[in-house]
Each structure stands twice: as structure tokens, then as C-alpha cells.
Design a protein around this motif. Structure first.
Motif, PDB file in Angstrom:
ATOM      1  N   GLU A   1       0.445  -1.081   0.250  1.00 12.08           N
ATOM      2  CA  GLU A   1       0.374   0.185  -0.458  1.00 12.08           C
ATOM      3  C   GLU A   1       1.337   1.629   0.076  1.00 12.08           C
ATOM      4  OE1 GLU A   1       0.189  -2.664   1.720  1.00 12.08           O
ATOM      5  OE2 GLU A   1      -1.713  -3.388   2.776  1.00 12.08           O
ATOM      6  N   MET A   2       1.870   1.479   0.704  1.00 12.35           N
ATOM      7  CA  MET A   2       2.841   2.422   0.720  1.00 12.35           C
ATOM      8  C   MET A   2       3.706   2.065  -0.203  1.00 12.35           C
ATOM      9  SD  MET A   2       5.101   3.315   3.864  1.00 12.35           S
ATOM     10  CE  MET A   2       6.102   4.903   3.628  1.00 12.35           C
ATOM     11  N   THR A   3       3.929   0.934  -0.998  1.00 11.20           N
ATOM     12  CA  THR A   3       5.357   1.736  -2.614  1.00 11.20           C
ATOM     13  C   THR A   3       4.462   2.015  -3.760  1.00 11.20           C
ATOM     14  OG1 THR A   3       6.057  -0.560  -1.485  1.00 11.20           O
ATOM     15  CG2 THR A   3       5.892   0.558  -4.159  1.00 11.20           C
ATOM     16  N   GLU A   4       2.789   2.081  -2.982  1.00 15.07           N
ATOM     17  CA  GLU A   4       2.547   2.708  -4.906  1.00 15.07           C
ATOM     18  C   GLU A   4       1.807   4.070  -4.833  1.00 15.07           C
ATOM     19  OE1 GLU A   4      -0.231   0.884  -7.014  1.00 15.07           O
ATOM     20  OE2 GLU A   4       0.141  -1.173  -6.154  1.00 15.07           O
ATOM     21  N   SER A   5       0.949   4.510  -3.643  1.00 15.08           N
ATOM     22  CA  SER A   5       0.834   5.774  -2.850  1.00 15.08           C
ATOM     23  C   SER A   5       2.108   6.406  -2.586  1.00 15.08           C
ATOM     24  CB  SER A   5       0.706   5.544  -1.564  1.00 15.08           C
ATOM     25  OG  SER A   5       1.335   6.136  -0.313  1.00 15.08           O
ATOM     26  N   TYR A   6       3.197   5.866  -2.789  1.00 14.16           N
ATOM     27  CA  TYR A   6       4.224   6.846  -2.829  1.00 14.16           C
ATOM     28  C   TYR A   6       5.220   7.068  -4.384  1.00 14.16           C
ATOM     29  CZ  TYR A   6       5.941   8.750   1.662  1.00 14.16           C
ATOM     30  OH  TYR A   6       6.349   9.912   2.347  1.00 14.16           O
ATOM     31  N   LEU A   7       5.438   5.887  -4.836  1.00 15.39           N
ATOM     32  CA  LEU A   7       4.994   6.001  -6.222  1.00 15.39           C
ATOM     33  C   LEU A   7       4.544   7.046  -6.937  1.00 15.39           C
ATOM     34  CD1 LEU A   7       6.252   2.561  -7.363  1.00 15.39           C
ATOM     35  CD2 LEU A   7       7.665   4.766  -6.680  1.00 15.39           C
ATOM     36  N   GLU A   8       3.111   7.253  -6.415  1.00 11.01           N
ATOM     37  CA  GLU A   8       2.049   7.543  -7.054  1.00 11.01           C
ATOM     38  C   GLU A   8       2.587   9.187  -6.846  1.00 11.01           C
ATOM     39  OE1 GLU A   8      -2.229   7.387  -5.471  1.00 11.01           O
ATOM     40  OE2 GLU A   8      -1.764   5.299  -6.840  1.00 11.01           O
ATOM     41  N   LYS A   9       2.645   9.492  -5.828  1.00 13.29           N
ATOM     42  CA  LYS A   9       3.332  10.943  -5.175  1.00 13.29           C
ATOM     43  C   LYS A   9       4.498  11.619  -5.410  1.00 13.29           C
ATOM     44  CE  LYS A   9       2.394  10.463  -1.316  1.00 13.29           C
ATOM     45  NZ  LYS A   9       2.266  10.613   1.289  1.00 13.29           N
ATOM     46  N   ILE A  10       5.560  10.492  -5.867  1.00 15.13           N
ATOM     47  CA  ILE A  10       6.688  11.236  -6.501  1.00 15.13           C
ATOM     48  C   ILE A  10       6.604  11.782  -8.005  1.00 15.13           C
ATOM     49  CG2 ILE A  10       9.040  10.057  -7.615  1.00 15.13           C
ATOM     50  CD1 ILE A  10       9.145   8.084  -5.087  1.00 15.13           C
ATOM     51  N   SER A  11       5.917  10.333  -9.006  1.00 19.22           N
ATOM     52  CA  SER A  11       5.221  11.313 -10.185  1.00 19.22           C
ATOM     53  C   SER A  11       4.414  12.269 -10.065  1.00 19.22           C
ATOM     54  CB  SER A  11       4.103   9.994 -10.843  1.00 19.22           C
ATOM     55  OG  SER A  11       4.790   9.011 -11.496  1.00 19.22           O
ATOM     56  N   GLU A  12       3.417  12.603  -8.998  1.00 18.26           N
ATOM     57  CA  GLU A  12       2.710  13.854  -8.824  1.00 18.26           C
ATOM     58  C   GLU A  12       3.744  15.189  -9.283  1.00 18.26           C
ATOM     59  OE1 GLU A  12      -0.407  12.478  -5.773  1.00 18.26           O
ATOM     60  OE2 GLU A  12      -1.436  12.031  -7.351  1.00 18.26           O
ATOM     61  N   ASN A  13       4.210  14.831  -7.938  1.00 16.91           N
ATOM     62  CA  ASN A  13       5.298  15.856  -8.044  1.00 16.91           C
ATOM     63  C   ASN A  13       6.090  16.139  -8.514  1.00 16.91           C
ATOM     64  OD1 ASN A  13       4.884  16.358  -4.987  1.00 16.91           O
ATOM     65  ND2 ASN A  13       6.470  15.062  -4.260  1.00 16.91           N
ATOM     66  N   THR A  14       6.561  15.933  -9.454  1.00 17.55           N
ATOM     67  CA  THR A  14       7.155  15.199 -10.653  1.00 17.55           C
ATOM     68  C   THR A  14       6.747  16.324 -11.454  1.00 17.55           C
ATOM     69  OG1 THR A  14       8.672  13.577 -10.000  1.00 17.55           O
ATOM     70  CG2 THR A  14       9.250  14.173 -12.907  1.00 17.55           C
ATOM     71  N   ILE A  15       5.540  15.324 -11.991  1.00 19.99           N
ATOM     72  CA  ILE A  15       4.673  16.345 -13.001  1.00 19.99           C
ATOM     73  C   ILE A  15       4.027  17.933 -12.244  1.00 19.99           C
ATOM     74  CG2 ILE A  15       1.867  16.628 -13.608  1.00 19.99           C
ATOM     75  CD1 ILE A  15       2.615  13.281 -13.994  1.00 19.99           C
ATOM     76  N   LYS A  16       4.022  18.564 -10.954  1.00 19.02           N
ATOM     77  CA  LYS A  16       3.972  19.626 -10.246  1.00 19.02           C
ATOM     78  C   LYS A  16       5.303  20.515 -11.080  1.00 19.02           C
ATOM     79  CE  LYS A  16       1.361  18.638  -7.089  1.00 19.02           C
ATOM     80  NZ  LYS A  16       1.064  18.090  -5.880  1.00 19.02           N
ATOM     81  N   LYS A  17       6.194  20.213 -11.003  1.00 19.66           N
ATOM     82  CA  LYS A  17       7.604  20.630 -10.879  1.00 19.66           C
ATOM     83  C   LYS A  17       8.199  20.863 -12.464  1.00 19.66           C
ATOM     84  CE  LYS A  17      12.832  20.623  -8.663  1.00 19.66           C
ATOM     85  NZ  LYS A  17      13.312  19.409  -8.126  1.00 19.66           N
ATOM     86  N   TYR A  18       7.626  20.026 -13.085  1.00 21.32           N
ATOM     87  CA  TYR A  18       8.631  19.394 -14.453  1.00 21.32           C
ATOM     88  C   TYR A  18       7.149  20.399 -15.827  1.00 21.32           C
ATOM     89  CZ  TYR A  18      13.017  19.260 -12.375  1.00 21.32           C
ATOM     90  OH  TYR A  18      13.983  19.294 -11.937  1.00 21.32           O
ATOM     91  N   LYS A  19       7.624  20.640 -16.939  1.00 20.56           N
ATOM     92  CA  LYS A  19       6.239  20.548 -17.620  1.00 20.56           C
ATOM     93  C   LYS A  19       5.848  19.117 -18.624  1.00 20.56           C
ATOM     94  CE  LYS A  19       4.290  23.719 -20.761  1.00 20.56           C
ATOM     95  NZ  LYS A  19       4.747  24.686 -22.422  1.00 20.56           N
ATOM     96  N   ILE A  20       5.962  18.004 -18.041  1.00 19.68           N
ATOM     97  CA  ILE A  20       5.614  17.260 -17.725  1.00 19.68           C
ATOM     98  C   ILE A  20       4.524  16.667 -18.983  1.00 19.68           C
ATOM     99  CG2 ILE A  20       5.846  14.640 -16.956  1.00 19.68           C
ATOM    100  CD1 ILE A  20       8.702  16.103 -17.363  1.00 19.68           C
ATOM    101  N   ILE A  21       4.234  15.707 -19.872  1.00 23.78           N
ATOM    102  CA  ILE A  21       3.304  15.434 -20.772  1.00 23.78           C
ATOM    103  C   ILE A  21       2.666  14.333 -19.418  1.00 23.78           C
ATOM    104  CG2 ILE A  21       1.884  14.657 -22.750  1.00 23.78           C
ATOM    105  CD1 ILE A  21       4.545  16.416 -23.964  1.00 23.78           C
ATOM    106  N   ASP A  22       3.222  13.040 -19.794  1.00 25.53           N
ATOM    107  CA  ASP A  22       2.642  12.223 -18.558  1.00 25.53           C
ATOM    108  C   ASP A  22       3.991  11.199 -17.554  1.00 25.53           C
ATOM    109  OD1 ASP A  22       1.245   9.943 -17.135  1.00 25.53           O
ATOM    110  OD2 ASP A  22       0.289   9.656 -19.888  1.00 25.53           O
ATOM    111  N   THR A  23       4.039  10.255 -17.430  1.00 26.98           N
ATOM    112  CA  THR A  23       5.401   9.445 -16.570  1.00 26.98           C
ATOM    113  C   THR A  23       4.582   7.981 -16.245  1.00 26.98           C
ATOM    114  OG1 THR A  23       4.325   9.803 -14.194  1.00 26.98           O
ATOM    115  CG2 THR A  23       5.556  11.245 -15.213  1.00 26.98           C
ATOM    116  N   ILE A  24       5.344   7.026 -16.021  1.00 22.22           N
ATOM    117  CA  ILE A  24       5.321   5.524 -16.161  1.00 22.22           C
ATOM    118  C   ILE A  24       6.196   5.276 -15.326  1.00 22.22           C
ATOM    119  CG2 ILE A  24       4.055   5.533 -18.310  1.00 22.22           C
ATOM    120  CD1 ILE A  24       6.526   3.316 -18.777  1.00 22.22           C
ATOM    121  N   ILE A  25       5.664   4.854 -13.882  1.00 23.49           N
ATOM    122  CA  ILE A  25       6.478   3.726 -12.926  1.00 23.49           C
ATOM    123  C   ILE A  25       6.000   2.787 -12.972  1.00 23.49           C
ATOM    124  CG2 ILE A  25       8.013   3.638 -10.796  1.00 23.49           C
ATOM    125  CD1 ILE A  25       7.291   6.425 -10.839  1.00 23.49           C
ATOM    126  N   LEU A  26       7.419   1.493 -13.385  1.00 28.24           N
ATOM    127  CA  LEU A  26       6.448  -0.377 -13.777  1.00 28.24           C
ATOM    128  C   LEU A  26       8.142  -0.716 -12.412  1.00 28.24           C
ATOM    129  CD1 LEU A  26       6.935  -0.718 -17.454  1.00 28.24           C
ATOM    130  CD2 LEU A  26       4.915  -0.057 -16.048  1.00 28.24           C
TER     131      LEU A  26
END
Lengths: 152, 84, 152, 84
Positions: free
Chosen positions: A59-84
Motif C-alpha cells: 500500500e505504501m509503495t503504490e502511494s509513494y510512487l504516485e506521490k513521486i510522479s505527481e510531485n515531478t509533474i507539478k515541478k516540470y512541464k511533463i506530459i506523462d510519466t510511467i513507473i514500473l
């Protein structure tokens, strides 16, 4: 944004191509894609590694990876991200982590992919246990943990 | 006046080398009074050998040792992460 | 080290997978792969781009891409690199450039891929000519050219 | 003593907007005396309109305007590159 924890061997490039085709087909403003693939090495700290067990805190892993993606999308001009990210029993040369970001210009994608990887390395709750000739051992982190990670 | 009786139940999860040291992956703990995450760690680790760093999370968020626990919190103790 | 100038549409991920399989199959010390893919956007400087002609200076381009790869391999701990670059008539969404580097640790791959891209952008003799509703136009470089590029 | 007669033949290549301005992609030029790359550019560009930056390469290496040409050199004039 797409995040997946994968419990078996996977083809990172096929995943990337499939995601691009299904989700980003009509995004003709994409000018840059930066990808990082981490794979398992057969040697670590001087010992041959036969296999590795990747544990995580689901549960924590999923939520942290989402958080990391969201933070990065906010900080840079990003169209999309994936993390596997792989979990379970891993063999040498197996893909462990794939991070990809898409943007209009290259700077954003470069920075974003790197920051996602660094954040993942210091925050996402995964642990590696290596199997060597001398037995099992938990992998020690390489660098200092970041300051917002508090310890008891 | 009554002295209020506090009884809280928390779930504690252990991962990686800490799970090995504690000998379990999770347990329920009943708290008879308010406790911080740090106090719970002192309690659960008093009979084990574990010299490394300990990371703490409550309800899937990193917290520090002074975090005051509430009923039904999910606490996790684990060593520094090594994914990626 | 592999360099290719490609005169038709290409599948960058298939090229990458094929190269990895044929040339890096037994390199089990690979822990990191950093990839950059540049694709053609349909909008530039506010105008819709219908297509683009990519011109180059063949002998010099090949030699510069080799030089860039070699410099990067000398500077970082890199196992291998590839650079693929499209020339000719390009359509929106088409891949233009693929850079990939493989290394043991992620820092080397991240730095190397980025440096190869920056060097390619400022040194490799390619020129883009865009076709818009207003006619053809040569693309202007975005940043200052680097200091070792001398001008008349 | 004889005054030595220097005759050198160079190949000049033009790319992108410079090729458009000059109206050709390459030509052979005979030099009657030693010349730098900068002097050749002044010569070949005297009747054209081209206001942008000019990059110069000789035998596929970037050189500056003071590079002294030798027989059979391949000179290239082009605008700043825009690949990638």
C-alpha cells in the motif's frame, strides 16, 4: 500517469511501446522521452549474486510512487510519466525498474526521469535481499537517506 | 471526575532485516496510554539485536519518532529502502 | 558503440532491443540504461508544422557522433552507447534521435546520455527545415552555441 | 630567385540556409595565394544576403576563421546546427 508493481519478469520496452500506443497516441506535442531502466547486476560488493528477492510494502509503495510522479509533474512541464517496478524473485539481467517521462522539450524529461529515480531510491519502500554463495544478505543503501526521511 | 481510560489498538508491520530481527511481519498491539512511534519501537525492539537505522511510517506516510499514535493506526518499522 | 544515420522512419525501441540482444547479451554487469528519444512535434514557434526536412553533412556527422560517443565513454564509466539519427523527410510524431547508454551504476548512464544529447545538439551537423502553411523555413538554434564552435 | 607560384584547389560545401543563399551546395575554388577560411567566406559571400552566424569546418573538423587552407582541403560553411 501509470504505476505498476510487477511480480514476474517483464519486457520493459514492450510495456513502454504499449503504453505509448494506447495512452499517448494522439499527443503530437511530445518532443522528448527520457527513459531509465535499472537491471539486476550479477556482481554486488564483490560477490556473485545468484538471485535476489525484492520485498515491498504494497500500500505504501503504490502511494509513494504516485506521490513521486505527481510531485515531478507539478515541478516540470511533463506530459506523462510511467513507473514500473519489479518485486519477488529476480535473476541477473532481469529488469527491476523502468521510469519514463514525456515532455515537449528535452530538459523537462531529463530532469524529471532523474528526479523520479532519485526519489524512488530514497523513499519508495522496497528492499533487496541477495543470494550469494555465502548465503542471504539484505542490501545496504548506498547514499545517505534524504533529510525528510525521519528515523527513530 | 473520572480519569479517562485510553485503550488503543494499533497494527505494527515489520519489513526486511527488521522483520527478520523481530521474527514476525506484523502484530496487533494494545496501547494502555498515549505513545509515540519512538516509544513503541523502544518497546518492541527491547529484546532484539538490530543496530541499523530504523525508518518509521504511519498509515503509509513517513513520520518521525515523536508522532503520537491514534487508535487503528498502521505503524511500520523498516530499514532504509533499497529499491530501484 | 554504434552510430547510424537513418533515411527512413524507424522503430527506436526495436532498434534498441535488437542491439541489446545482439551486442550486450552477455554483459551481466549492466545495472543501468538511460535512453533519450527525440520526436517531431507538430507545433514549433507557434506554427503548425506539416513536415520537416532533415539535412546533414554525411562524413562530418558520422565522425562527430563517433567523437561525441568516444568522449563520453572516456569521461564516464560506460559499458556501451548507441546514437541513431533520422535524416530526410520527417512527419509529426516520427522519431528523430535515439541516444542510449549502458553502465553499471545509474549516475554514469544519466550523465552520459544527457551529455551526448547536448553535444549532438550543438556540434553534430544536422539542420531542420520546417514546412508550415506559410512556406518553408530553416529552424533557428535555441541556445547559444558552445565556445569551441568557432564562427567566421 | 623565383617567386614561387602557389596554386591550390579546394572544395567548398554549403549547407542549409547558407546553401540556399549561395545558390549551390558545393563548388571547387582555385586559390592563387594562401588564404584563410575567413577570407574565402568573404569572397564567396560578397554578393549574397546572409546575416546569420556562419560555422566553418575543414576536412570535417570545426576550425576558426584564421585557419590557413591547404591544397585539396574540404571547406564547409553552414549555419548553427539544429539536429536532435
Amino acid at each position: 500517469m501509470y504505476i505498476e508493481i510487477i511480480n514476474e519478469e517483464f519486457d520493459p520496452w514492450q510495456k513502454l511501446v504499449d503504453y505509448k500506443k494506447s495512452q499517448l497516441k494522439d499527443r503530437k506535442n511530445i518532443g522528448a522521452c527520457s527513459v531509465f531502466l535499472g537491471t539486476m547486476r550479477d556482481i554486488n560488493s564483490g560477490d556473485e549474486i545468484k538471485s535476489m528477492e525484492l520485498q515491498h510494502y504494497p500500500e505504501m509503495t503504490e502511494s509513494y510512487l504516485e506521490k513521486i510522479s505527481e510531485n515531478t509533474i507539478k515541478k516540470y512541464k511533463i506530459i506523462d510519466t510511467i513507473i514500473l517496478h519489479r518485486v519477488g524473485l529476480v535473476s541477473p539481467s532481469d529488469p527491476i525498474v523502468l521510469v519514463a517521462t514525456w515532455s515537449e522539450h528535452r530538459e523537462d524529461a531529463f530532469e524529471a526521469t532523474r528526479e523520479i529515480m532519485e526519489a524512488l531510491k530514497s523513499e519508495a519502500p522496497f528492499w533487496k535481499k541477495e543470494s550469494t554463495d555465502k548465503g542471504f544478505r539484505w542490501v545496504e543503501p548506498q547514499a545517505e537517506i534524504s533529510e525528510d526521511m525521519n528515523e527513530v | 471526575m473520572y480519569h479517562s481510560l485510553i485503550i488503543m489498538v494499533i497494527v505494527v508491520k515489520y519489513f526486511a532485516s527488521i522483520s527478520d530481527a523481530v521474527g514476525k511481519t506484523s502484530e496487533k498491539i494494545v496501547l494502555q496510554h498515549e505513545m509515540t512511534v519512538g516509544e513503541v519501537w523502544t518497546d518492541v525492539s527491547k529484546n532484539i539485536k538490530y543496530a541499523g537505522k530504523v525508518m518509521t511510517a504511519v498509515n503509509h506516510e513517513y513520520v518521525d519518532e515523536n508522532y503520537l499514535l491514534r487508535d487503528e493506526d498502521e505503524v511500520a518499522f523498516f530499514p532504509p529502502v533499497t529499491g530501484g
